[in-house]
Motif scaffolding. Structure first.
Motif, PDB file in Angstrom:
ATOM      1  N   LEU A   3      55.594  42.540  46.046  1.00  0.00           N
ATOM      2  CA  LEU A   3      55.311  42.290  47.519  1.00  0.00           C
ATOM      3  C   LEU A   3      54.696  41.045  47.739  1.00  0.00           C
ATOM      4  O   LEU A   3      54.235  40.661  48.921  1.00  0.00           O
ATOM      5  CB  LEU A   3      54.803  43.217  48.261  1.00  0.00           C
ATOM      6  N   GLY A   4      54.200  40.431  46.599  1.00  0.00           N
ATOM      7  CA  GLY A   4      53.344  39.100  46.634  1.00  0.00           C
ATOM      8  C   GLY A   4      51.935  39.179  47.143  1.00  0.00           C
ATOM      9  O   GLY A   4      51.341  38.321  47.384  1.00  0.00           O
ATOM     10  N   ASP A   5      51.292  40.675  47.146  1.00  0.00           N
ATOM     11  CA  ASP A   5      50.289  40.969  47.506  1.00  0.00           C
ATOM     12  C   ASP A   5      49.186  41.215  46.133  1.00  0.00           C
ATOM     13  O   ASP A   5      49.300  42.018  45.634  1.00  0.00           O
ATOM     14  CB  ASP A   5      50.189  42.333  48.010  1.00  0.00           C
ATOM     15  N   ARG A   6      48.395  39.991  45.802  1.00  0.00           N
ATOM     16  CA  ARG A   6      47.637  39.832  44.981  1.00  0.00           C
ATOM     17  C   ARG A   6      46.154  40.434  45.000  1.00  0.00           C
ATOM     18  O   ARG A   6      45.157  40.494  43.995  1.00  0.00           O
ATOM     19  CB  ARG A   6      47.537  38.685  44.201  1.00  0.00           C
ATOM     20  N   SER A   7      45.960  40.981  46.164  1.00  0.00           N
ATOM     21  CA  SER A   7      44.643  41.425  46.593  1.00  0.00           C
ATOM     22  C   SER A   7      44.257  42.403  45.638  1.00  0.00           C
ATOM     23  O   SER A   7      42.935  42.633  45.458  1.00  0.00           O
ATOM     24  CB  SER A   7      44.471  41.605  47.879  1.00  0.00           C
ATOM     25  N   GLY A   8      44.989  43.362  45.165  1.00  0.00           N
ATOM     26  CA  GLY A   8      44.592  44.622  44.462  1.00  0.00           C
ATOM     27  C   GLY A   8      44.334  44.150  42.951  1.00  0.00           C
ATOM     28  O   GLY A   8      43.955  45.111  42.222  1.00  0.00           O
ATOM     29  N   ILE A   9      44.567  42.889  42.594  1.00  0.00           N
ATOM     30  CA  ILE A   9      44.265  42.632  41.054  1.00  0.00           C
ATOM     31  C   ILE A   9      42.551  42.473  40.676  1.00  0.00           C
ATOM     32  O   ILE A   9      42.120  41.664  41.571  1.00  0.00           O
ATOM     33  CB  ILE A   9      45.005  41.601  40.453  1.00  0.00           C
ATOM     34  N   SER A  10      42.308  43.369  39.938  1.00  0.00           N
ATOM     35  CA  SER A  10      40.793  43.184  39.878  1.00  0.00           C
ATOM     36  C   SER A  10      40.416  41.737  39.199  1.00  0.00           C
ATOM     37  O   SER A  10      40.940  41.277  38.249  1.00  0.00           O
ATOM     38  CB  SER A  10      40.321  44.218  38.867  1.00  0.00           C
ATOM     39  N   GLN A  11      39.072  41.523  39.118  1.00  0.00           N
ATOM     40  CA  GLN A  11      38.568  40.559  38.557  1.00  0.00           C
ATOM     41  C   GLN A  11      38.707  40.215  37.052  1.00  0.00           C
ATOM     42  O   GLN A  11      38.879  39.503  36.415  1.00  0.00           O
ATOM     43  CB  GLN A  11      37.175  40.146  38.918  1.00  0.00           C
ATOM     44  N   GLN A  12      38.500  41.582  36.523  1.00  0.00           N
ATOM     45  CA  GLN A  12      38.707  41.713  34.919  1.00  0.00           C
ATOM     46  C   GLN A  12      40.107  41.438  34.630  1.00  0.00           C
ATOM     47  O   GLN A  12      40.243  40.879  33.543  1.00  0.00           O
ATOM     48  CB  GLN A  12      38.180  43.234  34.666  1.00  0.00           C
ATOM     49  N   ASP A  13      40.968  42.050  35.371  1.00  0.00           N
ATOM     50  CA  ASP A  13      42.318  41.553  35.180  1.00  0.00           C
ATOM     51  C   ASP A  13      42.703  40.046  35.278  1.00  0.00           C
ATOM     52  O   ASP A  13      43.499  39.564  34.349  1.00  0.00           O
ATOM     53  CB  ASP A  13      43.277  42.351  35.776  1.00  0.00           C
ATOM     54  N   TRP A  14      42.338  39.595  36.025  1.00  0.00           N
ATOM     55  CA  TRP A  14      42.224  38.227  36.525  1.00  0.00           C
ATOM     56  C   TRP A  14      41.980  37.348  34.940  1.00  0.00           C
ATOM     57  O   TRP A  14      42.522  36.640  34.501  1.00  0.00           O
ATOM     58  CB  TRP A  14      41.670  37.685  37.596  1.00  0.00           C
ATOM     59  N   ARG A  15      40.566  37.833  34.761  1.00  0.00           N
ATOM     60  CA  ARG A  15      39.966  37.050  33.554  1.00  0.00           C
ATOM     61  C   ARG A  15      40.705  37.220  32.067  1.00  0.00           C
ATOM     62  O   ARG A  15      40.892  36.302  31.460  1.00  0.00           O
ATOM     63  CB  ARG A  15      38.620  37.478  33.326  1.00  0.00           C
ATOM     64  N   LEU A  16      41.228  38.493  32.111  1.00  0.00           N
ATOM     65  CA  LEU A  16      42.286  38.685  31.018  1.00  0.00           C
ATOM     66  C   LEU A  16      43.515  37.925  30.936  1.00  0.00           C
ATOM     67  O   LEU A  16      43.890  37.416  29.750  1.00  0.00           O
ATOM     68  CB  LEU A  16      42.476  40.273  30.926  1.00  0.00           C
ATOM     69  N   MET A  17      43.926  37.884  32.147  1.00  0.00           N
ATOM     70  CA  MET A  17      45.129  36.806  32.252  1.00  0.00           C
ATOM     71  C   MET A  17      44.863  35.243  31.969  1.00  0.00           C
ATOM     72  O   MET A  17      45.752  34.646  31.194  1.00  0.00           O
ATOM     73  CB  MET A  17      45.978  37.189  33.703  1.00  0.00           C
ATOM     74  N   GLN A  18      43.779  35.004  32.598  1.00  0.00           N
ATOM     75  CA  GLN A  18      43.342  33.474  32.301  1.00  0.00           C
ATOM     76  C   GLN A  18      43.270  33.390  30.810  1.00  0.00           C
ATOM     77  O   GLN A  18      43.626  32.160  30.541  1.00  0.00           O
ATOM     78  CB  GLN A  18      41.933  33.452  33.001  1.00  0.00           C
ATOM     79  N   THR A  19      42.716  34.005  29.979  1.00  0.00           N
ATOM     80  CA  THR A  19      42.143  33.758  28.734  1.00  0.00           C
ATOM     81  C   THR A  19      43.548  33.891  27.797  1.00  0.00           C
ATOM     82  O   THR A  19      43.688  33.476  26.707  1.00  0.00           O
ATOM     83  CB  THR A  19      41.028  34.664  28.033  1.00  0.00           C
ATOM     84  N   THR A  20      44.710  34.617  28.485  1.00  0.00           N
ATOM     85  CA  THR A  20      45.570  34.930  27.713  1.00  0.00           C
ATOM     86  C   THR A  20      46.840  33.832  28.058  1.00  0.00           C
ATOM     87  O   THR A  20      47.958  33.943  27.580  1.00  0.00           O
ATOM     88  CB  THR A  20      46.508  36.152  27.436  1.00  0.00           C
ATOM     89  N   GLY A  21      46.535  33.158  29.134  1.00  0.00           N
ATOM     90  CA  GLY A  21      47.346  32.258  29.674  1.00  0.00           C
ATOM     91  C   GLY A  21      48.746  32.709  30.484  1.00  0.00           C
ATOM     92  O   GLY A  21      49.748  32.096  30.598  1.00  0.00           O
ATOM     93  N   THR A  22      48.453  34.132  30.956  1.00  0.00           N
ATOM     94  CA  THR A  22      49.494  34.571  31.541  1.00  0.00           C
ATOM     95  C   THR A  22      49.342  34.702  33.151  1.00  0.00           C
ATOM     96  O   THR A  22      50.099  35.435  33.892  1.00  0.00           O
ATOM     97  CB  THR A  22      49.886  36.112  31.023  1.00  0.00           C
ATOM     98  N   VAL A  23      48.597  34.150  33.873  1.00  0.00           N
ATOM     99  CA  VAL A  23      48.091  34.079  35.190  1.00  0.00           C
ATOM    100  C   VAL A  23      49.501  34.032  36.122  1.00  0.00           C
ATOM    101  O   VAL A  23      49.833  34.512  37.027  1.00  0.00           O
ATOM    102  CB  VAL A  23      46.974  32.983  35.575  1.00  0.00           C
ATOM    103  N   HIS A  24      50.220  32.945  35.600  1.00  0.00           N
ATOM    104  CA  HIS A  24      51.557  32.497  36.131  1.00  0.00           C
ATOM    105  C   HIS A  24      52.512  33.572  36.490  1.00  0.00           C
ATOM    106  O   HIS A  24      53.428  33.810  37.188  1.00  0.00           O
ATOM    107  CB  HIS A  24      52.309  31.460  35.455  1.00  0.00           C
ATOM    108  N   LEU A  25      52.609  34.677  35.527  1.00  0.00           N
ATOM    109  CA  LEU A  25      53.284  35.873  35.731  1.00  0.00           C
ATOM    110  C   LEU A  25      53.063  36.678  37.061  1.00  0.00           C
ATOM    111  O   LEU A  25      53.988  37.371  37.387  1.00  0.00           O
ATOM    112  CB  LEU A  25      53.331  36.733  34.650  1.00  0.00           C
ATOM    113  N   MET A  26      51.948  36.299  37.575  1.00  0.00           N
ATOM    114  CA  MET A  26      51.472  37.365  38.611  1.00  0.00           C
ATOM    115  C   MET A  26      52.043  36.531  40.258  1.00  0.00           C
ATOM    116  O   MET A  26      51.654  36.890  41.200  1.00  0.00           O
ATOM    117  CB  MET A  26      49.992  37.594  38.821  1.00  0.00           C
ATOM    118  N   ALA A  27      52.374  35.344  40.112  1.00  0.00           N
ATOM    119  CA  ALA A  27      52.615  34.478  41.085  1.00  0.00           C
ATOM    120  C   ALA A  27      54.362  34.476  41.207  1.00  0.00           C
ATOM    121  O   ALA A  27      54.716  33.983  40.270  1.00  0.00           O
ATOM    122  CB  ALA A  27      52.002  33.058  41.000  1.00  0.00           C
ATOM    123  N   ILE A  28      54.672  34.999  42.171  1.00  0.00           N
ATOM    124  CA  ILE A  28      56.258  34.744  42.254  1.00  0.00           C
ATOM    125  C   ILE A  28      56.474  33.524  42.322  1.00  0.00           C
ATOM    126  O   ILE A  28      56.292  32.527  43.314  1.00  0.00           O
ATOM    127  CB  ILE A  28      56.567  35.354  43.727  1.00  0.00           C
TER     128      ILE A  28
END
Length: 847
Positions: free
Chosen positions: A266-291
């Motif tokens: 649904l393109g709603d990223r408000s429910g992703i926690s800060q910990q999950d964001w940090r984890l995706m940043q350090t693994t270079g996978t943030v782009h997978l959460m943006a449609i």
């Protein structure tokens, strides 16, 4: 060359015109614009005349390519100027005062907890705006402004409700919905966001989203009670996405990955926690959460395969239907459905247009020309929304496609599975330069993370999430089974992310990576991978990655010399945060305010700036006192960096707050005591307050007066930072340490309050520069006019609310102020403080 091929150069001209247009500091006046483009048209006509006289086909073709390029610039310029002419903006008189707005909700509100209240956040297209006082007194609406359809400015509103009120509205089905027209009494503010080097540019983001202002719904303001919002008309269409959002909340309620699923479907990223964001940043996978184009391409591919299967099952009996066209229709249907339920945000629209451009080639049964298809996709996106060029996602999406096209010959030779593996290696390596440029950091193991995550998310997690959501509409139990299956896959993936995150040097902070270095990197990369000569290819690749390694070593950074320091007063709104750099050490004084439950000034300003400057460790973290506007970002700084010493004026309060959430029990704030001194690279630091001994100083018991007063000195130049010191505390310090106070730069106490920065205090310090760290149009009216009047005419002063971040380079002999950051970033769509505020809220004087 074919028509489609020649259009490549025309489209390149349109892109050039668009990028140049959004880099202008001011929009050109109609007369100047007509003159400029008249010259370009004249050049085009003259070149066309002479090209007809050229004898060789090669010469004529070369000139025709140039003419197409110039034609794109001319026509693109006219298109953009026409768009800007019809853009609707709000006026300064609409801001910072109560107004009534009437408009249509673009989507159903997003609901989140905000402290003790519930916050509804939504966008609406304005139909009418009028002064609130006029509406409350039921006077004739003489000064109300009406906006025609197609030219309605979009605003972002927040409506804060207590729990009982929210439950009442929900129970009675009175919550706002997409498509409804509502009237609200609100207070609006312009798109005036913090401006700091290395941080996210919210003003550009809002421009790209079409947002003209933001604000909040008024219930009470300066003693005036405002009526409840009113719904004026119901929705004209079914809010499919809003209904699916409610279904998703119920479906994913028990899942640990509910925020991920809502982001993917649904393109709603408000429910992703800060910990999950940090984890995706350090693994270079943030782009997978943006449609993005990848998600939309997968949806189109699934639609193609689904309808191709339907065709084989019996649709082939209909003679009018041919399998390719029937399958393409399915691809368009599923991609469009995905567009609608994901909110049709501008990045999603861009991805949809890119996919449609590719499907168009298939539908027309033309030979696929990769670069021409890419150019047409870019053209479609720019014509649809020219502000897309302001989005980093625009460039990343098309860069990814271009990098794939570069390797098409190799991929065709390798076959499917080897080709996919090779492609992942290529993309991981090729995205390192742009990642370094955009985020000032490189996720070291992103190749391994993406090698597993991309196929899992694209072909398992995303389809399962979408099927589960649709299934939940008519079969809840079946949908729950699908979610449980998805959870098992997600658990494996997240465990992998956590393992990679724990590896040493999982994220390399590299600091500023110049644009020219980025462009040079890609020229070398493409030349190296496409060169058939082994030696030349390896040399080019070596030079490209040499630039990256050099950036990690700080080649592109300028550090202060010994006995010198660099001080940056960050723009953090109504709060304070300073970064002091010596040759080999970093000191951070204050962490800025906390902003709701999800973020703070450190995440938005301090951390990006520190990474931009190439630091990965804070040697001294000094927090003046425990007030939320100074200590709100402490937790984020502790999570993001290795921190040496931690000092504050209120250690009991800070330690109590930090130890509730921080995982490292070794973090322990000590008291900053008057008389404490230390040196870093020849620069002297000392505390002038608070005092440890019993006596007169103990009368200063308020939080503000317990602030650490820091003095930084090199040679004959000093900076004094008093935190939130009041005039009472200033008087005590004058009695104790007046001889230590004289400084060339003063950070005004308490953001410019009338009860700080007293006349005697200023006389004792005798500063040449005074800096106010305050928020734009803040409710306290800081800096106070009385405080400003105390400054003599010889004192140059700035307010970060209007200047953005301020950087001083200070050595033993001189003080050099860099151009204020907002002035550096001045563009026609960015907000500037009104000239009427000059001298009262900001000063442009610079010595």
């Amino acid at each position: 060359m074919s028509f489609f091929g020649m259009m490549f150069y025309f489209i390149a001209g349109v892109v050039l015109a668009t990028v140049s247009f959004y880099r202008l500091e001011q929009l050109p006046q109609p007369a100047g614009f007509i003159f400029l483009w008249g010259l370009a048209t004249l050049f085009w006509l003259v070149s066309l005349f002479f090209s007809a006289r050229l004898k060789t086909p090669q010469s004529r073709q070369f000139v025709i390519k140039g003419l197409n390029l110039v034609s794109g610039v001319i026509i693109g310029g006219w298109w953009l100027f026409g768009q800007s002419f019809f853009m609707t903006f709000l006026l300064e008189k609409d801001f910072s005062q109560p107004v009534q707005v009437v408009g249509e909700l673009v989507e159903s509100p997003h609901v989140e907890n905000s402290g003790q209240r519930i916050r509804l956040s939504f966008f609406m297209d304005l139909q009418e705006i009028a002064p609130a006082e006029q509406q409350l007194n039921e006077r004739p609406v003489q000064s109300a402004r009406h906006f025609r359809y197609g030219f309605r400015p979009r605003i972002q509103l927040s409506w804060y409700l207590d729990s009982d009120r929210y439950q009442q509205l929900s129970k009675n089905h009175l919550m706002p919905k997409a498509g409804e027209t509502w009237a609200f009494f609100v207070k609006l503010k312009p798109n005036h966001a913090w401006q700091n080097p290395g941080s996210f540019d919210y003003e550009t983001w809002r421009m790209q989203k079409g947002i003209r202002a933001s604000g909040y719904v008024l219930q009470r303001y300066h003693g005036q009670v405002y009526p409840d919002p009113q719904v004026l008309s119901t929705s004209r269409f079914s809010d499919l996405r809003g209904e699916l959002m409610q279904v998703a909340k119920r479906l994913y309620m028990e899942s640990d990955f509910q925020g991920i699923y809502r982001a993917l479907t649904l393109g709603d990223r408000s429910g992703i926690s800060q910990q999950d964001w940090r984890l995706m940043q350090t693994t270079g996978t943030v782009h997978l959460m943006a449609i993005s184009g990848m998600h939309m391409s997968i949806m189109a591919w699934l639609g193609y395969q689904l309808f191709a299967g339907i065709w084989w099952l019996g649709a082939y009996r209909v003679r009018r239907w041919q399998r390719p066209q029937f399958a393409i229709f399915g691809a368009v249907m599923l991609a469009t459905f995905y567009l609608l339920i994901s909110g049709a945000a501008i990045p999603t629209q861009r991805a949809w247009l890119m996919v449609m451009a590719g499907l168009l080639f298939l539908a027309l049964q033309r030979t696929f020309q990769a670069w021409v298809a890419l150019a047409w996709a870019i053209f479609a996106v720019i014509i649809w929304d020219s502000a897309s060029v302001l989005s980093l996602g625009f460039w990343l999406s098309f860069l990814a496609v271009a990098l794939i096209f570069v390797q098409l010959p190799v991929l065709q030779r390798l076959g499917r599975w080897k080709g996919l593996f090779y492609l992942q290696i290529w993309l991981s390596l090729a995205f390192i330069p742009v990642t370094a440029w955009a985020f000032h950091a490189i996720p070291t193991y992103s190749f391994l993370a993406n090698l597993i995550a991309v196929p899992l998310v694209g072909f398992v997690i995303l389809p399962l999430s979408l099927v589960a959501l649709i299934t939940a509409v008519f079969w809840q139990q079946g949908a729950i089974w699908l979610v449980e299956l998805n959870d098992k896959v997600m658990s494996v993936l997240w465990s992998l992310f956590a393992t990679i995150d724990s590896w040493p040097h999982s994220l390399w902070v590299i600091g500023d990576f110049p644009l020219i270095a980025l462009l040079l990197c890609y020229l070398l990369l493409i030349y190296g991978w496409c060169n058939r000569t082994m030696v030349k290819g390896m040399l080019s690749l070596g030079l490209a990655f040499g630039l990256i390694i050099a950036s990690i070593g700080g080649v592109f950074l300028t550090r202060p010399q010994d006995e010198a320091f660099r001080m940056t007063v960050l723009d953090v709104g109504q709060g304070q945060s300073l970064v002091i750099e010596t040759r080999n050490h970093l000191v951070v004084y204050d962490a800025g305010p906390k902003l709701g439950n999800r973020t703070d000034a450190a995440r938005i300003a301090a951390i990006p700036y520190i990474k931009f400057r190439g630091w990965s460790r804070i040697d001294y973290l000094l927090v003046s006192h425990s007030d939320i506007d100074h200590a709100g970002g402490v937790q984020s700084l502790l999570d993001a960096f290795t921190v040496g010493r931690t000092l504050t004026g209120q250690p009991l309060q800070l330690n109590s707050s930090v130890h509730k959430t921080h995982l490292n029990p070794l973090v322990n704030f000590q008291t900053c005591k008057a008389g404490t001194r230390w040196q870093l690279d020849g620069v002297a630091f000392s505390f002038l307050s608070p005092w440890a001994e019993e006596g007169e100083g103990q009368k200063l018991t308020s939080d503000n007066d317990r602030s650490c007063v820091l003095k930084v000195t090199t040679g004959d130049n000093s900076v004094l930072i008093p935190g939130d010191y009041s005039s009472k505390a200033e008087q005590q310090l004058l009695l104790r340490s007046q001889k230590d106070l004289p400084s060339q730069i003063l950070i005004a106490g308490h953001h410019g309050s009338r009860y700080s920065t007293s006349r005697k205090w200023l006389q004792a310090i005798d500063p040449d520069y005074v800096i106010f760290s305050s928020g734009y149009s803040n409710r306290f009216d800081f800096p106070n006019q009385e405080t400003i009047q105390r400054l003599a005419d010889k004192v140059a002063w700035w307010n970060t609310a209007c200047s953005g971040a301020l950087t001083f380079n200070i050595d033993a002999e001189r003080i050099a102020l860099q151009m204020p950051y907002r002035q550096q970033q001045a563009l026609w769509y960015r907000h500037q403080c009104s000239p009427e505020l000059q001298g009262r809220k900001f000063q442009v004087k610079q010595e």
